[in-house]
Design a protein around this motif. Sequence first.
Motif, PDB file in Angstrom:
ATOM      1  N   ARG A 341       0.826  -1.197   0.000  1.00  0.00           N
ATOM      2  CA  ARG A 341       0.000   0.000   0.000  1.00  0.00           C
ATOM      3  C   ARG A 341       0.863   1.250   0.000  1.00  0.00           C
ATOM      4  O   ARG A 341       1.901   1.321   0.644  1.00  0.00           O
ATOM      5  N   MET A 342       0.435   2.269  -0.724  1.00  0.00           N
ATOM      6  CA  MET A 342       1.154   3.533  -0.765  1.00  0.00           C
ATOM      7  C   MET A 342       0.398   4.615  -0.022  1.00  0.00           C
ATOM      8  O   MET A 342       0.702   5.792  -0.144  1.00  0.00           O
ATOM      9  N   THR A 343      -0.612   4.227   0.764  1.00  0.00           N
ATOM     10  CA  THR A 343      -1.348   5.188   1.565  1.00  0.00           C
ATOM     11  C   THR A 343      -1.148   4.885   3.040  1.00  0.00           C
ATOM     12  O   THR A 343      -0.871   3.759   3.423  1.00  0.00           O
ATOM     13  N   THR A 344      -1.293   5.913   3.852  1.00  0.00           N
ATOM     14  CA  THR A 344      -1.086   5.768   5.286  1.00  0.00           C
ATOM     15  C   THR A 344      -2.206   4.947   5.905  1.00  0.00           C
ATOM     16  O   THR A 344      -3.371   5.105   5.563  1.00  0.00           O
ATOM     17  N   ASP A 345      -1.851   4.076   6.815  1.00  0.00           N
ATOM     18  CA  ASP A 345      -2.804   3.228   7.499  1.00  0.00           C
ATOM     19  C   ASP A 345      -3.332   3.975   8.721  1.00  0.00           C
ATOM     20  O   ASP A 345      -2.592   4.210   9.681  1.00  0.00           O
ATOM     21  N   ARG A 346      -4.624   4.339   8.715  1.00  0.00           N
ATOM     22  CA  ARG A 346      -5.195   5.131   9.797  1.00  0.00           C
ATOM     23  C   ARG A 346      -5.169   4.369  11.115  1.00  0.00           C
ATOM     24  O   ARG A 346      -4.872   4.934  12.173  1.00  0.00           O
ATOM     25  N   ALA A 347      -5.497   3.071  11.078  1.00  0.00           N
ATOM     26  CA  ALA A 347      -5.502   2.278  12.300  1.00  0.00           C
ATOM     27  C   ALA A 347      -4.100   2.181  12.894  1.00  0.00           C
ATOM     28  O   ALA A 347      -3.911   2.267  14.114  1.00  0.00           O
ATOM     29  N   LEU A 348      -3.088   2.008  12.036  1.00  0.00           N
ATOM     30  CA  LEU A 348      -1.716   1.937  12.506  1.00  0.00           C
ATOM     31  C   LEU A 348      -1.293   3.259  13.134  1.00  0.00           C
ATOM     32  O   LEU A 348      -0.684   3.298  14.209  1.00  0.00           O
ATOM     33  N   MET A 349      -1.616   4.360  12.477  1.00  0.00           N
ATOM     34  CA  MET A 349      -1.262   5.671  12.988  1.00  0.00           C
ATOM     35  C   MET A 349      -1.890   5.903  14.366  1.00  0.00           C
ATOM     36  O   MET A 349      -1.242   6.383  15.302  1.00  0.00           O
ATOM     37  N   GLY A 350      -3.174   5.536  14.476  1.00  0.00           N
ATOM     38  CA  GLY A 350      -3.857   5.716  15.744  1.00  0.00           C
ATOM     39  C   GLY A 350      -3.266   4.871  16.853  1.00  0.00           C
ATOM     40  O   GLY A 350      -3.131   5.319  18.001  1.00  0.00           O
ATOM     41  N   SER A 351      -2.886   3.631  16.537  1.00  0.00           N
ATOM     42  CA  SER A 351      -2.313   2.760  17.565  1.00  0.00           C
ATOM     43  C   SER A 351      -0.963   3.285  18.034  1.00  0.00           C
ATOM     44  O   SER A 351      -0.619   3.153  19.219  1.00  0.00           O
ATOM     45  N   CYS A 352      -0.171   3.888  17.140  1.00  0.00           N
ATOM     46  CA  CYS A 352       1.117   4.474  17.535  1.00  0.00           C
ATOM     47  C   CYS A 352       0.894   5.658  18.473  1.00  0.00           C
ATOM     48  O   CYS A 352       1.619   5.823  19.463  1.00  0.00           O
ATOM     49  N   ILE A 353      -0.092   6.499  18.160  1.00  0.00           N
ATOM     50  CA  ILE A 353      -0.399   7.648  19.022  1.00  0.00           C
ATOM     51  C   ILE A 353      -0.825   7.170  20.403  1.00  0.00           C
ATOM     52  O   ILE A 353      -0.346   7.674  21.434  1.00  0.00           O
ATOM     53  N   ASP A 354      -1.724   6.199  20.447  1.00  0.00           N
ATOM     54  CA  ASP A 354      -2.221   5.695  21.726  1.00  0.00           C
ATOM     55  C   ASP A 354      -1.088   5.094  22.555  1.00  0.00           C
ATOM     56  O   ASP A 354      -1.014   5.307  23.775  1.00  0.00           O
ATOM     57  N   ALA A 355      -0.189   4.345  21.899  1.00  0.00           N
ATOM     58  CA  ALA A 355       0.918   3.720  22.623  1.00  0.00           C
ATOM     59  C   ALA A 355       1.887   4.763  23.153  1.00  0.00           C
ATOM     60  O   ALA A 355       2.398   4.636  24.275  1.00  0.00           O
ATOM     61  N   ALA A 356       2.161   5.817  22.374  1.00  0.00           N
ATOM     62  CA  ALA A 356       3.077   6.869  22.822  1.00  0.00           C
ATOM     63  C   ALA A 356       2.507   7.598  24.035  1.00  0.00           C
ATOM     64  O   ALA A 356       3.226   7.899  24.997  1.00  0.00           O
ATOM     65  N   LEU A 357       1.213   7.890  24.001  1.00  0.00           N
ATOM     66  CA  LEU A 357       0.570   8.546  25.146  1.00  0.00           C
ATOM     67  C   LEU A 357       0.630   7.653  26.386  1.00  0.00           C
ATOM     68  O   LEU A 357       0.913   8.128  27.495  1.00  0.00           O
ATOM     69  N   ALA A 358       0.364   6.382  26.198  1.00  0.00           N
ATOM     70  CA  ALA A 358       0.373   5.452  27.333  1.00  0.00           C
ATOM     71  C   ALA A 358       1.767   5.336  27.936  1.00  0.00           C
ATOM     72  O   ALA A 358       1.936   5.357  29.160  1.00  0.00           O
ATOM     73  N   ASP A 359       2.791   5.219  27.089  1.00  0.00           N
ATOM     74  CA  ASP A 359       4.153   5.088  27.589  1.00  0.00           C
ATOM     75  C   ASP A 359       4.614   6.363  28.302  1.00  0.00           C
ATOM     76  O   ASP A 359       5.404   6.302  29.243  1.00  0.00           O
ATOM     77  N   ALA A 360       4.133   7.524  27.834  1.00  0.00           N
ATOM     78  CA  ALA A 360       4.511   8.789  28.457  1.00  0.00           C
ATOM     79  C   ALA A 360       3.667   9.088  29.687  1.00  0.00           C
ATOM     80  O   ALA A 360       3.963  10.029  30.430  1.00  0.00           O
ATOM     81  N   GLY A 361       2.616   8.311  29.915  1.00  0.00           N
ATOM     82  CA  GLY A 361       1.742   8.549  31.046  1.00  0.00           C
ATOM     83  C   GLY A 361       0.936   9.821  30.915  1.00  0.00           C
ATOM     84  O   GLY A 361       0.629  10.486  31.910  1.00  0.00           O
ATOM     85  N   LEU A 362       0.560  10.184  29.678  1.00  0.00           N
ATOM     86  CA  LEU A 362      -0.180  11.414  29.416  1.00  0.00           C
ATOM     87  C   LEU A 362      -1.550  11.100  28.847  1.00  0.00           C
ATOM     88  O   LEU A 362      -1.742  10.087  28.181  1.00  0.00           O
ATOM     89  N   SER A 363      -2.477  12.002  29.094  1.00  0.00           N
ATOM     90  CA  SER A 363      -3.780  11.923  28.440  1.00  0.00           C
ATOM     91  C   SER A 363      -3.726  12.742  27.162  1.00  0.00           C
ATOM     92  O   SER A 363      -2.843  13.588  26.978  1.00  0.00           O
ATOM     93  N   ALA A 364      -4.682  12.511  26.289  1.00  0.00           N
ATOM     94  CA  ALA A 364      -4.709  13.241  25.024  1.00  0.00           C
ATOM     95  C   ALA A 364      -4.851  14.735  25.240  1.00  0.00           C
ATOM     96  O   ALA A 364      -4.365  15.544  24.429  1.00  0.00           O
ATOM     97  N   SER A 365      -5.504  15.148  26.336  1.00  0.00           N
ATOM     98  CA  SER A 365      -5.712  16.573  26.594  1.00  0.00           C
ATOM     99  C   SER A 365      -4.419  17.306  26.921  1.00  0.00           C
ATOM    100  O   SER A 365      -4.374  18.539  26.896  1.00  0.00           O
ATOM    101  N   ALA A 366      -3.353  16.563  27.241  1.00  0.00           N
ATOM    102  CA  ALA A 366      -2.069  17.196  27.545  1.00  0.00           C
ATOM    103  C   ALA A 366      -1.328  17.641  26.290  1.00  0.00           C
ATOM    104  O   ALA A 366      -0.414  18.455  26.362  1.00  0.00           O
ATOM    105  N   ILE A 367      -1.695  17.107  25.134  1.00  0.00           N
ATOM    106  CA  ILE A 367      -1.012  17.442  23.885  1.00  0.00           C
ATOM    107  C   ILE A 367      -1.515  18.787  23.376  1.00  0.00           C
ATOM    108  O   ILE A 367      -2.718  18.994  23.187  1.00  0.00           O
ATOM    109  N   THR A 368      -0.584  19.701  23.154  1.00  0.00           N
ATOM    110  CA  THR A 368      -0.965  21.047  22.722  1.00  0.00           C
ATOM    111  C   THR A 368      -0.683  21.310  21.249  1.00  0.00           C
ATOM    112  O   THR A 368      -1.217  22.270  20.691  1.00  0.00           O
ATOM    113  N   ASN A 369       0.172  20.512  20.649  1.00  0.00           N
ATOM    114  CA  ASN A 369       0.476  20.647  19.223  1.00  0.00           C
ATOM    115  C   ASN A 369       0.873  19.296  18.658  1.00  0.00           C
ATOM    116  O   ASN A 369       1.297  18.404  19.395  1.00  0.00           O
ATOM    117  N   VAL A 370       0.756  19.158  17.352  1.00  0.00           N
ATOM    118  CA  VAL A 370       1.189  17.958  16.644  1.00  0.00           C
ATOM    119  C   VAL A 370       2.102  18.384  15.503  1.00  0.00           C
ATOM    120  O   VAL A 370       1.741  19.261  14.708  1.00  0.00           O
TER     121      VAL A 370
END
Length: 466
Positions: A341-370
């Motif tokens: 596939r030459m397109t980004t996988d939305r499910a994969l992208m979301g799982s990476c975001i969720d894992a990074a937040l979990a490992d950092a011990g942060l909630s999504a509301s703590a993120i101020t920029n992407v």
Amino acid sequence: MFAITFRSALLAFLAAMPVWALVLGWWQADGYQPGALDLVTHLFVLPASLLVGFQLLHSCIEHLREPGTDAASSGATTLTDSPPLPAGRDERSSRAHLIGHALLCAHGTDAAQVADASRQGCAPVLDDELRDMHGFPVFAARVPSLPMDEITKQLAGPGGAMPPPLDNEDLRALAMLHMTLPPALDEIAEALTGDPRVLRSVVWLTSRTWPDARRTRLTAWLRQEHLAPHGVEAASIEFRCLRDDAQAFEAIDQLIAELSGQTTPAIALMIGAVSHVGEGTVAEWQAESRLFMANMQEGTIPGEAAAVMVLANTAGAALTTGRPAAQISRAASGRSEHSARMTTDRALMGSCIDAALADAGLSASAITNVFTDADHRAGIAKELFPTLLERFPALEPLIDTLTLGTATGFAAPIGGLVALLCAADAVSASNGAVLCLTCQSPPASAAMIVHAARDPSVTANARPNA
């Protein structure tokens, strides 16, 4: 938008013409005098129905070709040939301090300049020096005024020519690295003056596998031109060939783990440069239908960039008094099993975001920029922004999300590093947290979180000037 509208209008016209010709010919052959209802039905409703039917059939086929969400999600895995990441939460909680950095791309020579250019809507331009197989100039993000002659002279040296000689793209990459290393090393000059041995290692990221003879010569060049002037002699130098930006984040993750395990002051460099601005790359991409062209809007635009990161453990960071340090969390990365596939996988992208937040011990509301390495491709934006909106509803997608790929062009596997350094620069004077995401090299994705080191407590109300 104009191109899409023109294409749609042209398609409708081409579909209507044969229908009109057949209907008018039929009426003329039969001597039939059509009424108003006949004109509307045969000359307008009939072509419109054919177009709608074709569009529905096309949508159905594309839907069947797309893998389902569950399959994409189950395909998100860590690279099998990468060093395994620690599985325990306590082991994953280690952090590293970014105490210095430098970068270079077509739209800037430092992180703040590149970020500002991206906010203002910069984009690659037509490059008169780079042409496709038909002789037409292509869009490219070229770094101007590189010291090519100086690098060629340095590499020649007493040992003769490089074995084998570098091609133009590798030479451009080395010239960019030559420009970015001095400012990064100057930021830790105080620590190196006290004890040069504090710089333990240099990890050199490349996009190509080089023979041993070339690595030996480039190691000698790095030591002579950049490390020796700072008194550094004992640092190890490791070359690591990467396939995509996600692997670059995985390499950073491993370096963070190594630094966190040191009980004495330890500093490490991660350096990398890549250039896709060359006739060979253009010919290859065009042959594979990957090059951005008028009839290939989802193609990639050749780019080039260099990045230098200076990472340290807590004891090493205490030796410097330069810019405020940023703290970098561990990486969460994965790849979809649908490698074609030459397109980004939305499910994969979301799982990476969720894992990074979990490992950092942060909630999504703590993120101020992407900050991301996304570029002009609509296919990436179509997956990226809904994913971010779903997880960060308080963020304004076009204001709080910065896409750096428009400044660098396609610069994998270094594009993600550029985004990471821009994110680190943005939080160095704030108490906010920034999510950094790679998505320019489907089907791989990776996420890291950067926040100000002097205040580990990150709140949802702290917003950086990014």
